[in-house]
Write a protein that holds these residues in place. Structure first.
Motif, short mmCIF file in Angstrom:
data_model
loop_
_atom_site.label_atom_id
_atom_site.label_comp_id
_atom_site.label_asym_id
_atom_site.label_seq_id
_atom_site.Cartn_x
_atom_site.Cartn_y
_atom_site.Cartn_z
N ALA A 93 0.83 -1.21 0.00
CA ALA A 93 0.00 0.00 0.00
C ALA A 93 0.87 1.26 0.00
CB ALA A 93 -0.93 -0.01 1.21
N ASN A 94 1.95 1.23 0.77
CA ASN A 94 2.86 2.37 0.81
C ASN A 94 3.50 2.60 -0.56
OD1 ASN A 94 4.35 4.40 2.39
ND2 ASN A 94 6.13 3.11 2.01
N HIS A 95 3.87 1.52 -1.23
CA HIS A 95 4.45 1.63 -2.57
C HIS A 95 3.43 2.20 -3.56
CE1 HIS A 95 7.08 0.56 -5.96
NE2 HIS A 95 5.96 0.24 -6.58
N ALA A 96 2.20 1.69 -3.51
CA ALA A 96 1.17 2.15 -4.44
C ALA A 96 0.83 3.62 -4.22
CB ALA A 96 -0.10 1.30 -4.27
N ALA A 97 0.93 4.09 -2.98
CA ALA A 97 0.55 5.47 -2.66
C ALA A 97 1.66 6.46 -2.98
CB ALA A 97 0.16 5.57 -1.19
N TYR A 98 2.94 6.07 -2.79
CA TYR A 98 4.02 7.07 -2.83
C TYR A 98 5.21 6.74 -3.71
CZ TYR A 98 1.63 9.22 1.11
OH TYR A 98 0.69 9.83 1.90
N TYR A 99 5.37 5.52 -4.19
CA TYR A 99 6.63 5.15 -4.83
C TYR A 99 6.49 4.66 -6.26
CZ TYR A 99 8.91 5.54 -0.28
OH TYR A 99 9.41 6.02 0.92
N LYS A 100 5.41 4.96 -6.94
CA LYS A 100 5.22 4.49 -8.32
C LYS A 100 6.25 5.13 -9.25
CE LYS A 100 0.91 5.80 -8.32
NZ LYS A 100 0.64 6.03 -6.89
N GLY A 101 6.89 4.31 -10.08
CA GLY A 101 7.91 4.81 -10.99
C GLY A 101 9.16 5.23 -10.24
N LYS A 102 10.18 5.66 -11.00
CA LYS A 102 11.41 6.14 -10.37
C LYS A 102 11.26 7.58 -9.89
CE LYS A 102 14.42 3.15 -13.13
NZ LYS A 102 15.54 3.11 -14.12
N ASP A 103 10.42 8.33 -10.59
CA ASP A 103 10.12 9.70 -10.19
C ASP A 103 8.79 10.09 -10.83
OD1 ASP A 103 10.67 10.25 -12.87
OD2 ASP A 103 12.58 11.23 -12.48
N LYS A 158 -7.22 6.75 -11.89
CA LYS A 158 -7.03 6.48 -13.30
C LYS A 158 -5.72 5.72 -13.49
CE LYS A 158 -9.46 10.55 -15.13
NZ LYS A 158 -9.33 11.78 -15.96
N GLU A 159 -5.64 4.97 -14.59
CA GLU A 159 -4.39 4.31 -14.92
C GLU A 159 -3.57 5.25 -15.79
OE1 GLU A 159 -2.97 0.40 -17.34
OE2 GLU A 159 -4.38 0.10 -15.69
N ILE A 160 -2.37 5.58 -15.33
CA ILE A 160 -1.48 6.49 -16.05
C ILE A 160 -0.13 5.80 -16.22
CG2 ILE A 160 -0.31 8.73 -16.00
CD1 ILE A 160 -2.66 9.77 -14.32
N PRO A 164 -1.94 2.57 -11.54
CA PRO A 164 -3.17 3.11 -10.95
C PRO A 164 -2.84 4.32 -10.10
CG PRO A 164 -3.06 0.73 -10.67
CD PRO A 164 -1.70 1.17 -11.12
N THR A 165 -3.48 5.45 -10.39
CA THR A 165 -3.09 6.73 -9.79
C THR A 165 -4.30 7.47 -9.26
OG1 THR A 165 -1.24 6.90 -11.36
CG2 THR A 165 -1.94 8.93 -10.26
N VAL A 166 -4.22 7.92 -8.01
CA VAL A 166 -5.28 8.75 -7.45
C VAL A 166 -5.21 10.13 -8.10
CG1 VAL A 166 -6.20 9.83 -5.36
CG2 VAL A 166 -5.25 7.51 -5.25
N VAL A 167 -6.29 10.57 -8.72
CA VAL A 167 -6.31 11.87 -9.38
C VAL A 167 -7.28 12.85 -8.70
CG1 VAL A 167 -5.56 10.99 -11.61
CG2 VAL A 167 -8.01 11.09 -11.09
N LYS A 168 -7.97 12.36 -7.68
CA LYS A 168 -8.84 13.24 -6.88
C LYS A 168 -8.92 12.67 -5.47
CE LYS A 168 -12.54 15.01 -8.72
NZ LYS A 168 -13.92 15.18 -9.24
N GLU A 186 -7.15 17.92 -6.77
CA GLU A 186 -7.42 17.39 -8.11
C GLU A 186 -6.11 17.44 -8.91
OE1 GLU A 186 -11.70 18.72 -9.44
OE2 GLU A 186 -10.78 20.34 -8.25
N TYR A 187 -5.68 16.26 -9.39
CA TYR A 187 -4.39 16.13 -10.05
C TYR A 187 -4.56 16.10 -11.57
CZ TYR A 187 -2.81 14.62 -5.41
OH TYR A 187 -2.54 14.55 -4.07
N SER A 188 -3.65 16.79 -12.27
CA SER A 188 -3.64 16.77 -13.73
C SER A 188 -2.20 16.72 -14.21
CB SER A 188 -4.35 18.00 -14.30
OG SER A 188 -3.70 19.20 -13.90
N ASP A 189 -2.02 16.43 -15.51
CA ASP A 189 -0.67 16.35 -16.11
C ASP A 189 0.26 15.47 -15.27
OD1 ASP A 189 1.29 16.86 -18.02
OD2 ASP A 189 2.06 18.62 -16.95
N VAL A 190 -0.25 14.32 -14.85
CA VAL A 190 0.57 13.39 -14.07
C VAL A 190 1.50 12.63 -15.01
CG1 VAL A 190 0.54 11.41 -12.51
CG2 VAL A 190 -1.29 13.13 -12.38
#
Length: 265
Positions: free
Chosen positions: A36-46, A211-213, A217-221, A236-240
């Motif tokens: 859960a920690n990875h999914a929330a904060y560590y997706k991708g290298k940056d 949304k999947e970006i 899977p990414t929280v956008v709101k 509200e997140y955009s241009d992720v």
């Protein structure tokens, strides 16, 4: 489940991202917490995102903030990580910067640059659970609470969620007694967190849209509600974007006064 109606929007969104077929439920709470920690904060290298923050007070009055968040993992262990938060608007917070060097096993390093005073302020560990630029989110919410700061207990497994109770190892360092997190079983995204004090839920964080970006899977709101002070804050997140090769030196004190504008567009 008690909170199904509240979580319906998020469930519908992330159910579209779930892998097909049956997978066996996990029983190791520490494994669930790490995922859960990875999914929330560590997706991708940056990564980077533009964020619209809407703050609604107890009287229903609204204020908005426009900001960018840059984030880079400094190792492959979901431990060392840097955050850079830059405020574009409104005028009273323009050019304000919040910088975090996140650590495991010791206090995070946090700085706040206040352009009106041209002052860099170190944020003490004791201030981590105070309001972030007047919103219902705390400084700690922005970069995340260290998973080693709490004891974790898997108290329920439902069709859609792992429900985990988290109790602070150092109760004097926080204002809550415990908090309960609903982790989505398909994506391991923490969909909801309820903070309790004296047996009463007073603070609620919710993922409202996913949304999947770039395959993540990414929280956008998301929303934080605080019944103690009243009102709520919506993000509200955009241009992720992920894996954009951010330079390491962006996350240094040098860039508190000199924003890396090419990455903030």
């Amino acid at each position: 489940m008690k909170h199904v109606s509240i979580l319906l929007t998020a469930i519908v969104a992330i159910s579209l991202l779930m892998p097909h077929g049956f997978t066996q439920d996990l029983t190791d709470v520490n494994e669930i917490v790490k995922k859960a920690n990875h999914a929330a904060y560590y997706k991708g290298k940056d990564g980077k995102a533009r964020v619209k923050m809407t703050i609604k007070d107890a009287q229903g009055r609204e204020r908005t903030r426009d900001l960018s968040i840059l984030r880079k993992n400094m190792d492959d262990k979901d431990e060392e990580q840097n955050f850079y938060v830059y405020f574009h608007q409104p005028a009273d917070v323009r050019d304000t910067v919040f910088l975090v060097h996140k650590h495991v096993g010791k206090d995070d390093d946090r700085w706040l640059y206040l352009p009106a005073l041209d002052v860099v302020k170190r944020i003490a560990a004791s201030d981590e659970r105070t309001s972030f630029v007047g919103s219902h989110f705390f400084y700690e919410d922005v970069s995340g609470r260290g998973i080693d700061e709490d004891n974790h207990e898997l108290i329920e497994t439902t069709q859609n969620f792992y429900v985990i109770k988290n109790t602070p190892k150092d109760p004097k360092s926080v204002e809550f007694d415990s908090y309960k997190v609903y982790v989505h079983k398909g994506t391991f995204i923490p969909v909801k967190a309820e903070f309790e004090k004296g047996g009463k839920v007073y603070r609620i964080a919710e993922a409202l849209e996913v949304k999947e970006i770039q395959g993540y899977p990414t929280v956008v709101k998301s929303k934080m509600t605080d019944t103690n002070i009243g009102g709520e804050t919506l993000l509200e997140y955009s241009d992720v974007q992920y894996d954009i090769n951010l330079p390491d030196d962006i996350f240094t004190e040098r860039y508190l006064r000199k924003a890396p504008r090419e990455y903030l567009k």
